[in-house]
Design an enzyme around this catalytic site. Sequence first.
Site, PDB file in Angstrom:
ATOM      1  N   ASP A 205      11.588  37.808 -16.847  1.00 34.67           N
ATOM      2  CA  ASP A 205      12.705  37.627 -15.921  1.00 34.67           C
ATOM      3  C   ASP A 205      13.969  37.173 -16.639  1.00 34.67           C
ATOM      4  OD1 ASP A 205      11.677  35.041 -16.514  1.00 34.67           O
ATOM      5  OD2 ASP A 205      12.515  34.241 -14.662  1.00 34.67           O
ATOM      6  N   GLU A 208      13.639  34.299 -18.782  1.00 35.34           N
ATOM      7  CA  GLU A 208      12.866  34.541 -20.006  1.00 35.34           C
ATOM      8  C   GLU A 208      11.498  33.876 -20.021  1.00 35.34           C
ATOM      9  OE1 GLU A 208      16.282  35.120 -23.132  1.00 35.34           O
ATOM     10  OE2 GLU A 208      16.092  32.984 -22.756  1.00 35.34           O
TER      11      GLU A 208
END
Length: 448
Positions: A205, A208
């Site tokens: 995402d 991270e």
Amino acid sequence: MAIIKFIAILFFSLGVSAKSQTSIYHLPMKPANLWLEHESRIATEKLEQNIAPAGTVAGVVIASPQKQDPNYFRHWVRDGALTMHVVLQLWKRATTSEEKSKWQTLLMNYVNFSRQNQLSQTLVGLGEPIFEVDGTPFLGPWGRPQNDGPALRAVVLTDWALNLLEQGQRDFVLKNLYNSKLPANSLIKADLEYVSHHWQESCFDLWEEVKAQHFYTKMVQRKALLLGAQLARQMNDGGAANWYEMQGRGLENSISLHANTGRDWVVPSMDWDGGHNSKPADLDSAVILGVLHGQLDSFFNVSNRKVQNTFTRLNEVFSSLYSINKTAPLSAPALGRYPEDIYAGSNFDGGNPWVLTTLAAAEYAYNMAFELGAKKSKKAHQWIEMGDRFVQRVQYHANPDGSLSEQMDRRTGFMTSARDLTWNYAAVLTAFWARNKSILTISKGLNK
Ligand code: NOJ
Ligand code: NOJ
């Protein structure tokens, strides 16, 4: 002395942090609109300073000048694209030819740098999230791939290309941005091919940490493909235009699933596939960012009911989560990334509210005002006021010189984590422009 001590103890026993004391002293603050205008000038300068600073190659956008705890002296594809989208707006808004050519040079450097990024040997193809400041791919352990990056880059450059075509600059676009050749040898087309063939795969995402299907990532992928289809059509690449369009529509079904989970709000991630896995609240500011960065038409726009519920719930949850929200005399809360967050920049001692998510709430509110427009001007004004309260929240915790770090300490309110975060300055400018746009619409009665 004794009396000062007494006052200090009084403040502390009332739960007022050190920062609040000094700031209370400065209340009332400058009105939000004036601060935002002033801050937007600072933000423009600071943003420019983070583009290809000393020690980096042309085209680099550093996430922050900070090199340690945390080291953000690198080019993140996501932060870079969001920043260059602001540069594109500055290019569009430039009033002198000098100014225009200054921004144009930065855009061209970014184009050349990004094309080199695409051609380099990364660990995960175009899903690599980070490049070093010399242009080589980052090779350390990290959450990868992050497939929002190529989509965001395609969005900004497609926006530029469409604008250039309107001005009759077809040859420039053909040479530098898009041509129909396959395998793709042009920047935008390479990104669109990547996005259109990989959107169904799970990835990390925007924070991270979580490998899954993400609302944020899919919103920006959809925007990239639908805008890309427009561009492809204008470049006589009809087959590709149909393909991009079809994949963009396919994303819509997948995105809708995030609003049909039995929750009242939009769920940020589904179908966990790796990485961090402890987000029981299912709530994330990434949803608001996805709506802002993926904004194109009425699909999941600001006024979508479940998006509105997400906004309300974020406000509720973060209001009680961080002590600065309970004690500071401001009505809008500082918002974090998600309630379970523990990332504090140099350690994992607990999550903090972030500047860019709090500014996203302001921008969200301004866009709501725009949607309501002149026809519902009373309600629209209330949304403007709401946006202003989030701006005041950031204003209250900002450094006195206007500089903004990634986070606000949840207990003291002081700026913390990476200093001069480039994305923050981009967020100041997009919030400022959103405010101006809605004010203009309401006052001119120009409801769209
Ligand atoms: C650094 C990332 O940028 C941040 O988003 C994340 O929370 C931490 N690493 C932990 O994975
Ligand atoms: C951590 C954030 O979670 C991520 O979204 C960002 O890209 C990097 N920091 C760099 O700013």
